[in-house]
Design a protein around this motif. Sequence first.
Motif, PDB file in Angstrom:
ATOM      1  N   LYS A   1       0.839  -1.203   0.000  1.00  0.00           N
ATOM      2  CA  LYS A   1       0.000   0.000   0.000  1.00  0.00           C
ATOM      3  C   LYS A   1       0.879   1.260   0.000  1.00  0.00           C
ATOM      4  O   LYS A   1       0.613   2.228  -0.702  1.00  0.00           O
ATOM      5  CB  LYS A   1      -0.884  -0.021   1.255  1.00  0.00           C
ATOM      6  N   VAL A   2       1.945   1.208   0.793  1.00  0.00           N
ATOM      7  CA  VAL A   2       2.825   2.373   0.887  1.00  0.00           C
ATOM      8  C   VAL A   2       3.601   2.565  -0.419  1.00  0.00           C
ATOM      9  O   VAL A   2       3.798   3.689  -0.878  1.00  0.00           O
ATOM     10  CB  VAL A   2       3.830   2.181   2.050  1.00  0.00           C
ATOM     11  N   MET A   3       4.013   1.448  -1.037  1.00  0.00           N
ATOM     12  CA  MET A   3       4.910   1.568  -2.186  1.00  0.00           C
ATOM     13  C   MET A   3       4.194   1.793  -3.513  1.00  0.00           C
ATOM     14  O   MET A   3       4.753   2.419  -4.423  1.00  0.00           O
ATOM     15  CB  MET A   3       5.803   0.321  -2.279  1.00  0.00           C
ATOM     16  N   LEU A   4       2.969   1.286  -3.630  1.00  0.00           N
ATOM     17  CA  LEU A   4       2.287   1.340  -4.928  1.00  0.00           C
ATOM     18  C   LEU A   4       2.250   2.732  -5.587  1.00  0.00           C
ATOM     19  O   LEU A   4       2.507   2.846  -6.791  1.00  0.00           O
ATOM     20  CB  LEU A   4       0.868   0.772  -4.814  1.00  0.00           C
ATOM     21  N   PRO A   5       1.970   3.794  -4.813  1.00  0.00           N
ATOM     22  CA  PRO A   5       1.895   5.109  -5.472  1.00  0.00           C
ATOM     23  C   PRO A   5       3.174   5.502  -6.218  1.00  0.00           C
ATOM     24  O   PRO A   5       3.123   6.309  -7.138  1.00  0.00           O
ATOM     25  CB  PRO A   5       1.637   6.071  -4.302  1.00  0.00           C
ATOM     26  N   GLY A   6       4.317   4.928  -5.848  1.00  0.00           N
ATOM     27  CA  GLY A   6       5.564   5.270  -6.540  1.00  0.00           C
ATOM     28  C   GLY A   6       5.742   4.527  -7.848  1.00  0.00           C
ATOM     29  O   GLY A   6       6.695   4.783  -8.587  1.00  0.00           O
ATOM     30  N   PHE A   7       4.842   3.550  -8.131  1.00  0.00           N
ATOM     31  CA  PHE A   7       5.084   2.673  -9.276  1.00  0.00           C
ATOM     32  C   PHE A   7       3.960   2.696 -10.319  1.00  0.00           C
ATOM     33  O   PHE A   7       3.815   1.748 -11.084  1.00  0.00           O
ATOM     34  CB  PHE A   7       5.295   1.236  -8.775  1.00  0.00           C
ATOM     35  N   GLY A   8       3.160   3.760 -10.333  1.00  0.00           N
ATOM     36  CA  GLY A   8       2.088   3.857 -11.317  1.00  0.00           C
ATOM     37  C   GLY A   8       2.648   4.135 -12.707  1.00  0.00           C
ATOM     38  O   GLY A   8       3.849   4.378 -12.893  1.00  0.00           O
ATOM     39  N   SER A   9       1.739   4.134 -13.676  1.00  0.00           N
ATOM     40  CA  SER A   9       2.150   4.349 -15.071  1.00  0.00           C
ATOM     41  C   SER A   9       2.717   5.765 -15.247  1.00  0.00           C
ATOM     42  O   SER A   9       3.752   5.969 -15.885  1.00  0.00           O
ATOM     43  CB  SER A   9       0.917   4.126 -15.941  1.00  0.00           C
ATOM     44  N   HIS A  10       2.039   6.739 -14.641  1.00  0.00           N
ATOM     45  CA  HIS A  10       2.482   8.136 -14.754  1.00  0.00           C
ATOM     46  C   HIS A  10       3.891   8.289 -14.169  1.00  0.00           C
ATOM     47  O   HIS A  10       4.766   8.917 -14.769  1.00  0.00           O
ATOM     48  CB  HIS A  10       1.480   9.032 -14.029  1.00  0.00           C
ATOM     49  N   GLU A  11       4.109   7.695 -12.984  1.00  0.00           N
ATOM     50  CA  GLU A  11       5.411   7.800 -12.310  1.00  0.00           C
ATOM     51  C   GLU A  11       6.495   7.155 -13.167  1.00  0.00           C
ATOM     52  O   GLU A  11       7.568   7.733 -13.378  1.00  0.00           O
ATOM     53  CB  GLU A  11       5.380   7.125 -10.933  1.00  0.00           C
ATOM     54  N   ALA A  12       6.206   5.949 -13.694  1.00  0.00           N
ATOM     55  CA  ALA A  12       7.211   5.244 -14.495  1.00  0.00           C
ATOM     56  C   ALA A  12       7.595   6.091 -15.711  1.00  0.00           C
ATOM     57  O   ALA A  12       8.780   6.232 -16.036  1.00  0.00           O
ATOM     58  CB  ALA A  12       6.670   3.885 -14.930  1.00  0.00           C
ATOM     59  N   LYS A  13       6.576   6.666 -16.347  1.00  0.00           N
ATOM     60  CA  LYS A  13       6.865   7.461 -17.557  1.00  0.00           C
ATOM     61  C   LYS A  13       7.663   8.718 -17.231  1.00  0.00           C
ATOM     62  O   LYS A  13       8.432   9.209 -18.057  1.00  0.00           O
ATOM     63  CB  LYS A  13       5.558   7.810 -18.278  1.00  0.00           C
TER      64      LYS A  13
END
Length: 542
Positions: free
Chosen positions: A129-141
């Motif tokens: 839960k804590v880490m997921l926000p750092g790994f979204g599609s927008h973040e990766a791009k």
Amino acid sequence: MESYTFSLTALGLFVVVLGVRRYLTRISVRHVPGPPSESFVFGNLADVHQNEAGETDFKWQDLYGGVVRFKALFGEDRLLVSDPKALQYIYQTSGYHFPKIPEKQEMAKIMTGTGILWAEADVHKRHRKVMLPGFGSHEAKSYFPIFLHHADQISMKWKDIIMTSADQSAVLDMPDWASRAMLDAIGEAAFDYSFGAMEDVDNELSKAYYNLLADTLGAVNRSKAALIMQNLWAYLPLSVLNYVTSNSKSPIFTHARATERVANRVAKELVDAKSEAHLQGKGAKDIMSLLVRANASEDPRTQLSNAELYAQMRTLMLAGHETTASTLSWALLELSKNQEVQRRLRAEIWEKEEEIGGRELRPADVDSMPYLNAVLKETLRFHPVSPLNHRMSGRDDVLPLSKPIMGTNGEEIHKLPIPKGMRLVLSIAAYNRNKDVFGEDADVFNPDRWLSGDLTSSVNVGVYSNLLTFAGGIRACIGFRFALVELQAFLAEVVGKFEFYPTPQSEKIRREPSGVMIPTITGESEKGAQLPLLVRVAAKDD
Ligand code: HEM
């Protein structure tokens, strides 16, 4: 006294009867088909762990079907699973009922600490839960320019080497270059930290991680003694195991412990610097800064302790650079073997470069390149760098099957009851070659399969393109978007600028199961990853 002896005997008998009853009523998998055991002591463990990655899995999948019974130490039954419905059930439907295997988790703990790769159940849910926000599609791009920059660093170095050579070509070792570039890329994107690996700066952290996976997880793949030792761990209490991993002088553990010391120190320095920045209201957008904010959270559901924070950094370093580096190496090997595929890919890259004029590539550009993405998917399918996952059943359970298997008693098995504690080897490699899912030519490297639109399956297993390469469900690879964007950037850069050809050594490449599946040269596995390719600058005919 007599009545005391009698009570004790009665209790002893009761326990024995209970034990025998439990043994006799235990769900049995003896009718599941599988290979004959090589020996009572070793079973088929060497076949599963010491052949080339996937070799045994492909053979057994063809011979026996999507669930295969094989023997571990002293006659213990284990199952190798590649059936889509069974995998979907294990990864997705019933994920937390199939925890990881305790002795393997002990290895994960010495390599990464008590981070997300190690955590189970509610602790895992909190980490995720804590880490997921750092790994979204927008973040990766948003990291794409960083990846492109590090790919460009490789290009500049290669050009220098090639231009100063007599015949304008060079034999270059792909995993070495890819690993250093990917380490620098993850350092900058995830931690805002410079490893300086490409510049050969004497960085103790990059030195500590060098060959870590091969020395620790890879040991079971090379040595029979290590294979037996690690399988014997299944019979030891965790406290004893813990003592062994903390004190053993074997290189399997000494390398991991040395890396732990360096990595924890650097992690602490980074966390301190980022906490200070956070206090001053200067939030950076790297993943570590996001985790530091979680560390400061008041809410226990989204909080990470310091130890967990350091462990996440070690996890990301380990999971996030050899995986992508090896995948890039496998892609370049296939392109060197399939010159027509390489030419088509380069033509698409050049066409895109012309279309966008002089500006730098952006994520939307690489997303709109069908052949680049087809080559990437096919590489991930054909060479999944994490070819096996290990789980055990947390309760008596029933595995659903896509296709019935023929039991050794002549009866078809449509659903498979398994007992609590059964150890399962989930074959990502074999699932990715399933002919019902990927077509009759699943054993051939063919990017065109992704362009025909025929790949539809009624059972969705993997998190990306129905491949199992990044696993699936509740523990699917959290960094898969990050990996995809990174690989798009690197492929577009290096294939646009260079031509790749096989060498005599690249004809002898072995898919080495070494924690991450690395390319090694047959007979030289102990030297670690090697893949020498002949490289020339790709010239446009004007
Ligand atoms: C081609 C590249 C990659 C492949 C094939 C890959 C594959 C996998 C697989 C199969 C798992 C599941 C392991 C298991 O459950 O036993 C996994 C988990 C994980 N991966 Fe990746 N990975 C890749 C790249 C990355 C990158 C770039 C990152 C981070 C930046 C990353 C971070 C993680 C983490 C943190 C987990 C644990 C997730 C959890 O347990 O919830 N991976 N990966």
